[in-house]
Scaffold this active site. Structure first.
Site, PDB file in Angstrom:
ATOM      1  N   ASN A   1       0.880  -1.218  -0.025  1.00  0.00           N
ATOM      2  CA  ASN A   1      -0.003   0.105   0.016  1.00  0.00           C
ATOM      3  C   ASN A   1       0.916   1.149   0.007  1.00  0.00           C
ATOM      4  OD1 ASN A   1      -2.671   0.950   2.425  1.00  0.00           O
ATOM      5  ND2 ASN A   1      -2.571   1.474   0.218  1.00  0.00           N
TER       6      ASN A   1
ATOM      7  N   GLU B   1     -10.690  -0.013  -2.237  1.00  0.00           N
ATOM      8  CA  GLU B   1     -10.670   1.258  -1.237  1.00  0.00           C
ATOM      9  C   GLU B   1     -11.447   2.359  -1.997  1.00  0.00           C
ATOM     10  OE1 GLU B   1      -7.307   2.726   0.898  1.00  0.00           O
ATOM     11  OE2 GLU B   1      -6.254   1.009   0.479  1.00  0.00           O
TER      12      GLU B   1
ATOM     13  N   THR C   1      -6.318  -0.056   7.885  1.00  0.00           N
ATOM     14  CA  THR C   1      -7.716  -0.173   8.637  1.00  0.00           C
ATOM     15  C   THR C   1      -8.722  -1.626   8.137  1.00  0.00           C
ATOM     16  OG1 THR C   1      -8.620   1.497   7.233  1.00  0.00           O
ATOM     17  CG2 THR C   1      -7.625   2.051   9.187  1.00  0.00           C
TER      18      THR C   1
ATOM     19  N   CYS D   1      -5.437   6.126   7.905  1.00  0.00           N
ATOM     20  CA  CYS D   1      -5.108   4.852   6.862  1.00  0.00           C
ATOM     21  C   CYS D   1      -3.969   4.285   7.819  1.00  0.00           C
ATOM     22  CB  CYS D   1      -4.364   5.675   5.713  1.00  0.00           C
ATOM     23  SG  CYS D   1      -3.417   4.400   4.624  1.00  0.00           S
ATOM     24  N   GLY D   2      -4.410   2.990   8.284  1.00  0.00           N
ATOM     25  CA  GLY D   2      -3.500   2.240   9.009  1.00  0.00           C
ATOM     26  C   GLY D   2      -2.158   1.816   8.583  1.00  0.00           C
ATOM     27  N   ASN D   3      -2.023   1.504   7.024  1.00  0.00           N
ATOM     28  CA  ASN D   3      -0.537   1.470   6.553  1.00  0.00           C
ATOM     29  C   ASN D   3       0.135   2.739   6.417  1.00  0.00           C
ATOM     30  OD1 ASN D   3      -0.692  -1.307   6.033  1.00  0.00           O
ATOM     31  ND2 ASN D   3      -1.935  -1.117   4.433  1.00  0.00           N
TER      32      ASN D   3
ATOM     33  N   ASN E   1      -6.581  10.363  -0.688  1.00  0.00           N
ATOM     34  CA  ASN E   1      -6.820   9.326  -1.529  1.00  0.00           C
ATOM     35  C   ASN E   1      -6.146   9.688  -2.875  1.00  0.00           C
ATOM     36  OD1 ASN E   1      -7.970   7.522   0.261  1.00  0.00           O
ATOM     37  ND2 ASN E   1     -10.139   8.628  -0.194  1.00  0.00           N
TER      38      ASN E   1
ATOM     39  N   CYS F   1      -4.606  -2.799   2.829  1.00  0.00           N
ATOM     40  CA  CYS F   1      -5.323  -1.533   3.643  1.00  0.00           C
ATOM     41  C   CYS F   1      -5.503  -1.950   5.043  1.00  0.00           C
ATOM     42  CB  CYS F   1      -6.820  -1.645   2.875  1.00  0.00           C
ATOM     43  SG  CYS F   1      -7.822  -0.311   3.883  1.00  0.00           S
TER      44      CYS F   1
END
Length: 286
Positions: free
Chosen positions: A15, A219, A230, A86-88, A77, A228
């Site tokens: 990602n 996404e 999250t 955004c977790g990553n 985005n 992704c």
């Protein structure tokens, strides 16, 4: 004259992001400029933009600044739209702060402001771990239609700071047969859209007290991505919810870009995985 910007390219399990340092908040990117930077043929290429700005230098960072988080992750985005979290991306953001000396991951938990609130990060066995905070399961059924699925499937809504709809599939072949070049259709349509995750449980689902699943994701504002963060957390939470009482609190989730870990602790969800900086350079912004 085109403006020249310094940038760094980074990724978390594939990602990928364009990181733009803008400590004092002087940069105002249009949606078209974000899309141009993220274009994989004519730009740098990425699933989104991470603008590195002090919390005091962005209106949305007021609460983060008040809580002591010096830095704010302004995440956009690939189509230019703003996203809550955004977790990553936040792991890559933290890696950038640490490696450039703007902050230290060795001085205790690192707090970073986001549109979904302040998140804290620490080092972990898999790389970096972010506390995504409390989560919410919405049991209102959503029907999901996707190319490659013969009929609509029910999905469950999971909110981990941004919205997700998770769909269970029966076999790895179903997961591999999805055509996610086309956006899945949700009924009813969530008011702010949602990321859509398709998951297949491992067989057996639990080994050594740890659950295991595979996942692909579409996404919002981007399309299918290799990972992704999250969404990985949402997928693990959904399968844990479906599994019911006795389901484990620790999970591994395999995505096309690699493997991430998810932990549930006292009503909170934590995500761990690698974060890599690839290269830096300068780019002309039209």
């Amino acid at each position: 004259m085109p403006q020249t910007l310094a940038f760094t390219k980074g990724h978390g399990t594939g990602n990928d992001f364009v990181i733009l340092p803008d400590a004092e908040g002087a940069l105002a990117l249009t949606d078209d400029q974000v899309a141009a930077l993220c274009d994989r043929r004519f730009g740098i290429g990425g699933d989104g933009i991470l603008r590195v700005v002090r919390s005091t230098a962005i209106d949305e960072g007021a609460d983060a600044a008040a809580s002591g988080a010096e830095w704010f992750m302004d995440y956009r985005n690939a189509d230019g739209s703003k996203a809550e979290m955004c977790g990553n991306g936040i792991r890559v953001f933290a890696r950038y702060l640490d490696e450039t000396g703007l902050a230290s991951l060795d001085a205790g938990p690192l707090a970073i402001g986001t549109r979904a609130g302040v998140k804290t990060l620490t080092r972990s066995d898999l790389g970096l771990e972010v506390d995504l905070g409390v989560f919410r399961v919405d049991e209102t059924e959503v029907l999901v239609r996707a190319r490659g699925l013969g009929v609509a499937r029910p999905g469950v809504g999971i909110d981990v700071g941004n919205p997700h709809v998770v769909v269970a599939l029966f076999t790895p072949a179903e997961l591999e047969g999805l055509d996610l070049t086309v956006q899945p259709v949700l009924e009813p349509v969530p008011p702010h859209g949602a990321n859509v995750e398709f998951v297949v449980p491992a067989d057996p689902l639990v080994q050594g007290g740890v659950g295991s699943i595979r996942m692909r994701v579409f996404e919002r504002g981007v399309g299918e991505t290799l990972s992704c963060g999250t969404g990985v957390a949402a997928a693990a939470l959904a399968v844990r919810h479906w599994a019911g009482r006795g389901a484990p609190d620790d999970w591994t989730v395999d995505v096309p870009g690699g493997r991430l870990g998810v932990r549930m602790r006292e009503g909170r969800v934590l995500l761990s995985g690698p974060a890599t900086l690839v290269f830096s350079g300068d780019v002309a912004l039209a």
